[in-house]
Design a protein around this motif. Structure first.
Motif, mmCIF file in Angstrom:
data_model
loop_
_atom_site.group_PDB
_atom_site.id
_atom_site.type_symbol
_atom_site.label_atom_id
_atom_site.label_comp_id
_atom_site.label_asym_id
_atom_site.label_seq_id
_atom_site.Cartn_x
_atom_site.Cartn_y
_atom_site.Cartn_z
ATOM 1 N N TYR A 143 0.983 23.151 -42.451
ATOM 2 C CA TYR A 143 -0.293 22.818 -43.086
ATOM 3 C C TYR A 143 -0.858 23.998 -43.869
ATOM 4 O O TYR A 143 -1.309 23.837 -45.003
ATOM 5 C CB TYR A 143 -1.316 22.372 -42.039
ATOM 6 N N GLY A 144 -0.840 25.191 -43.272
ATOM 7 C CA GLY A 144 -1.438 26.331 -43.945
ATOM 8 C C GLY A 144 -0.694 26.755 -45.191
ATOM 9 O O GLY A 144 -1.260 26.826 -46.288
ATOM 10 N N VAL A 145 0.605 27.002 -45.055
ATOM 11 C CA VAL A 145 1.385 27.543 -46.164
ATOM 12 C C VAL A 145 1.782 26.450 -47.162
ATOM 13 O O VAL A 145 1.526 26.576 -48.373
ATOM 14 C CB VAL A 145 2.641 28.275 -45.639
ATOM 15 N N VAL A 179 -11.313 36.652 -52.962
ATOM 16 C CA VAL A 179 -12.226 37.768 -52.690
ATOM 17 C C VAL A 179 -13.571 37.244 -52.201
ATOM 18 O O VAL A 179 -14.135 37.739 -51.210
ATOM 19 C CB VAL A 179 -12.415 38.631 -53.949
ATOM 20 N N GLY A 180 -14.082 36.224 -52.870
ATOM 21 C CA GLY A 180 -15.361 35.634 -52.469
ATOM 22 C C GLY A 180 -15.313 35.019 -51.088
ATOM 23 O O GLY A 180 -16.291 35.083 -50.334
ATOM 24 N N SER A 181 -14.173 34.426 -50.722
ATOM 25 C CA SER A 181 -14.054 33.805 -49.402
ATOM 26 C C SER A 181 -14.070 34.854 -48.294
ATOM 27 O O SER A 181 -14.592 34.616 -47.204
ATOM 28 C CB SER A 181 -12.772 32.974 -49.322
ATOM 29 N N THR A 207 -5.153 28.513 -39.562
ATOM 30 C CA THR A 207 -4.449 27.569 -40.444
ATOM 31 C C THR A 207 -5.193 27.415 -41.765
ATOM 32 O O THR A 207 -4.593 27.460 -42.847
ATOM 33 C CB THR A 207 -4.330 26.186 -39.767
ATOM 34 N N PHE A 208 -6.508 27.243 -41.678
ATOM 35 C CA PHE A 208 -7.304 27.046 -42.890
ATOM 36 C C PHE A 208 -7.377 28.317 -43.719
ATOM 37 O O PHE A 208 -7.382 28.267 -44.951
ATOM 38 C CB PHE A 208 -8.706 26.574 -42.516
ATOM 39 N N ALA A 209 -7.430 29.466 -43.038
ATOM 40 C CA ALA A 209 -7.423 30.740 -43.766
ATOM 41 C C ALA A 209 -6.123 30.902 -44.549
ATOM 42 O O ALA A 209 -6.125 31.335 -45.703
ATOM 43 C CB ALA A 209 -7.611 31.893 -42.794
ATOM 44 N N LEU A 210 -5.013 30.547 -43.906
ATOM 45 C CA LEU A 210 -3.709 30.618 -44.588
ATOM 46 C C LEU A 210 -3.667 29.663 -45.770
ATOM 47 O O LEU A 210 -3.110 29.988 -46.828
ATOM 48 C CB LEU A 210 -2.585 30.294 -43.607
ATOM 49 N N PHE A 211 -4.251 28.485 -45.594
ATOM 50 C CA PHE A 211 -4.314 27.524 -46.695
ATOM 51 C C PHE A 211 -5.003 28.151 -47.910
ATOM 52 O O PHE A 211 -4.510 28.072 -49.038
ATOM 53 C CB PHE A 211 -5.061 26.262 -46.251
ATOM 54 N N SER A 212 -6.140 28.793 -47.701
ATOM 55 C CA SER A 212 -6.887 29.400 -48.801
ATOM 56 C C SER A 212 -6.107 30.534 -49.451
ATOM 57 O O SER A 212 -6.104 30.687 -50.680
ATOM 58 C CB SER A 212 -8.234 29.919 -48.282
#
Length: 437
Positions: free
Chosen positions: A124-126, A379-381, A69-74
Motif C-alpha cells: 500500500y505505501g510504496v 517538505v510541507g508535509s 504506511t501513509f507516510a511511505l505513500f506520501s
C-alpha cells in the motif's frame, strides 16, 4: 466492363475545417480523460482512514506503526517526484498513466492478502504511492501542454478532481467494508479503480505541432523557450517558486494531518453537533470539497488576472482564516466554516504553481520539471505534520504554530507579488529575446 473511378474509392482527406474541429475538441477530450483518471487515483490517499481500523485489527499493530504506511505513500507519491518525471519523459502519456493505474490496482489487491506490517508498507505505501504519482504527473503534463491559454483552469480542474474524487468512493467503500469485509473491498475496488484509470489513459496523448489549434497557441506572457530540469534548477526563479509553495503547503498539510488534534484543542468533541451533524466529520467533508473546488476556481482566476496576483489573494485568505480560527475555533460553527476556508486558501497551489512553472520554463520538459516541484509538498508535509506536532508537544499550545503558519502565508503572498512576479517577467522576456536573436 466499366471501372469505378479511383476518386470514389480513395479516402477523402479531412478538410481544413474538419481538422480545426478535431484540434479544438482534442484539448477538452484530454481534460475529461485526465479528470477521470485523477478522480480514480484520489482514493488511495483520501480513503486510507477507512482502512486504518480494519488493518489494525487484522494485523494486530499499533496506530503509530500502521500510519508509517501513509507516510511511505506520501514519500513515494511526491518525495520522489523527479524520478516520476524522468520516467514519464521516456514513455508515452498513455503507457505511463496506464502503468500507474495497474500499480494502483495491484497495490490494493495485494494489500488484501498481507499478513505482516512490512508487507503492507510495500503493497500500500510504496506501490500505491508510485502508481498515483505516475498518473498525477502524466495528467498534469497533458494539461499544461494542451491549455496554454487556459492553463490555470485546466490544471485546476484535473487537480481538483484529485481532491474531490474520493467523495464518490468514500461511502461505497465504507459500506463494502461493513458488509463484505476489508479483503473483498480492497480486491473489488482495486480492480474497478485500476480499470477506470487504464481505460482513461488509452486516449491520452501529448501535444504535437500538428494537433495544437491556433486558439490554443502559446500567449506572449509565457516563455518562448523550453528549459530542461538541469537548466531550471540553476535558476533563482525556480527555487523561489519552490520556497513559496513549500511555505503555503506547510499550513494546509498541518490542517490535514492535525485537524483531529485541533478539534480537541478547541473543545470540539465527538458529541459536538452542527446542523444536527457531528462537527468533525462535517468539517472533514467540507474541507475535502473546498480543497477540490479551490483548484479550478483560482486556476480560472489566474488565467485572467495573473498567477501572482491570484496567489496574493489566496495566501492572504489562508492567513486570515488561520488567525480567525485561532480566535473563534471554540465555536463549532466557526470551526467547521473556517477550517473549510483554510483549505480553500491553500489547495490552489496545485493549480497555480504547475501552471506558473510551465509559463516560465515551457512545456516540453513539463513532466520532469513538475516532478521537482512536487518535492515542495513533501517538505510541507514534514513541517506541517511531525514538526508541528513536535512543536506542540514542546509548548503544549497551538497558538505559536498558528501564528507561524499565518506569518508564512503572509510572507508567501508578499514574495509572490513583489519578488516572484517581476523575476518571472524578466525571465520570460529574456527567454524571448534569446530566441529572437
Amino acid at each position: 466492363m466499366t471501372h469505378a473511378s479511383t476518386s470514389t474509392l480513395a479516402p477523402t482527406p479531412a478538410s481544413p475545417a474538419g481538422l480545426d474541429q478535431i484540434r479544438t475538441r482534442q484539448p477538452w477530450i484530454q481534460l475529461v480523460l485526465g479528470m477521470i483518471a485523477m478522480m480514480a487515483i484520489s482514493s488511495p490517499q483520501y480513503v486510507w482512514a477507512l482502512f486504518v481500523q480494519p488493518f489494525r485489527s487484522s494485523l494486530d499493530v499499533s496506530l503509530s506503526a500502521l500510519q508509517v504506511t501513509f507516510a511511505l505513500f506520501s514519500i513515494f507519491q511526491c518525495g520522489i517526484g523527479p524520478l516520476h518525471g524522468e520516467l514519464a519523459s521516456r514513455f508515452s502519456s498513455r503507457t505511463f498513466a496506464a502503468a500507474g493505474g495497474l500499480l494502483v490496482g495491484l497495490s490494493w489487491i495485494s494489500s488484501a492478502y498481507v499478513t505482516s506490517l512490512p508487507l503492507l508498507y510495500i503493497t500500500y505505501g510504496v506501490l500505491s504511492g508510485i502508481g498515483t504519482g505516475w498518473v498525477y504527473v502524466a495528467v498534469i503534463e497533458l494539461m499544461v501542454q494542451w491549455f496554454p491559454r487556459r492553463r490555470g483552469f485546466a490544471v485546476g480542474m484535473a487537480a481538483g478532481c484529485y481532491g474531490l474524487g474520493a467523495i464518490v468512493t468514500t461511502f461505497p467503500i465504507a459500506s463494502s467494508i461493513r458488509n463484505h469485509g476489508l479483503q473483498t473491498t480492497l480486491v473489488v475496488f482495486g480492480v474497478v479503480l485500476s480499470a477506470i484509470i487504464v481505460l482513461a489513459s488509452l486516449g491520452m496523448k501529448r501535444v504535437t505541432a500538428t494537433n495544437l489549434s491556433e486558439e490554443n497557441a502559446s500567449p506572449t506572457t509565457t516563455s518562448a523557450a523550453h528549459f530542461n530540469s538541469r537548466e531550471m534548477l540553476r535558476t533563482p526563479l525556480f527555487w523561489l517558486m519552490f520556497f513559496i509553495m513549500a511555505m503555503v503547503a506547510t499550513g494546509g498539510l498541518m490542517a490535514i494531518s492535525q485537524l483531529g488534534a485541533l478539534a480537541t484543542h478547541f473543545g470540539i468533541s465527538d458529541t459536538t453537533l452542527v446542523l444536527g451533524m457531528a462537527a468533525l466529520p462535517l468539517a472533514l467533508t467540507l474541507d475535502r470539497a473546498a480543497n477540490g473546488l479551490t483548484r479550478p476556481f483560482f486556476g480560472w482566476i489566474s488565467d485572467r488576472i495573473g498567477r501572482e496576483p491570484t496567489m496574493l489573494i489566496a495566501f492572504l485568505m489562508e492567513a486570515a482564516s488561520i488567525l480567525l480560527l485561532l480566535k473563534f475555533g471554540s465555536n463549532p460553527v466557526a470551526f467547521v466554516v473556517l477550517s473549510a476556508v483554510v483549505f480553500f486558501g491553500w489547495g490552489e497551489i496545485y493549480s497555480l504553481f504547475p501552471s506558473l512553472q510551465a509559463d516560465a520554463f515551457g512545456t516540453k520538459h513539463a513532466a520532469k520539471n513538475f516532478g521537482y516541484l512536487l518535492i515542495a509538498t513533501a517538505v510541507g508535509s514534514i513541517l506541517g505534520g511531525p514538526f508541528a506536532a513536535l512543536l506542540y508537544e514542546k509548548t503544549q499550545s497551538w497558538d505559536l504554530i498558528f501564528y507561524c503558519i499565518a506569518g508564512l502565508d503572509i510572507l508567501a503572498a508578499l514574495l509572490a507579488l513583489f519578488v516572484l512576479k517581476p523575476m518571472r517577467v524578466r525571465w520570460v522576456n529574456s527567454a524571448r529575446l534569446d530566441r529572437q536573436s
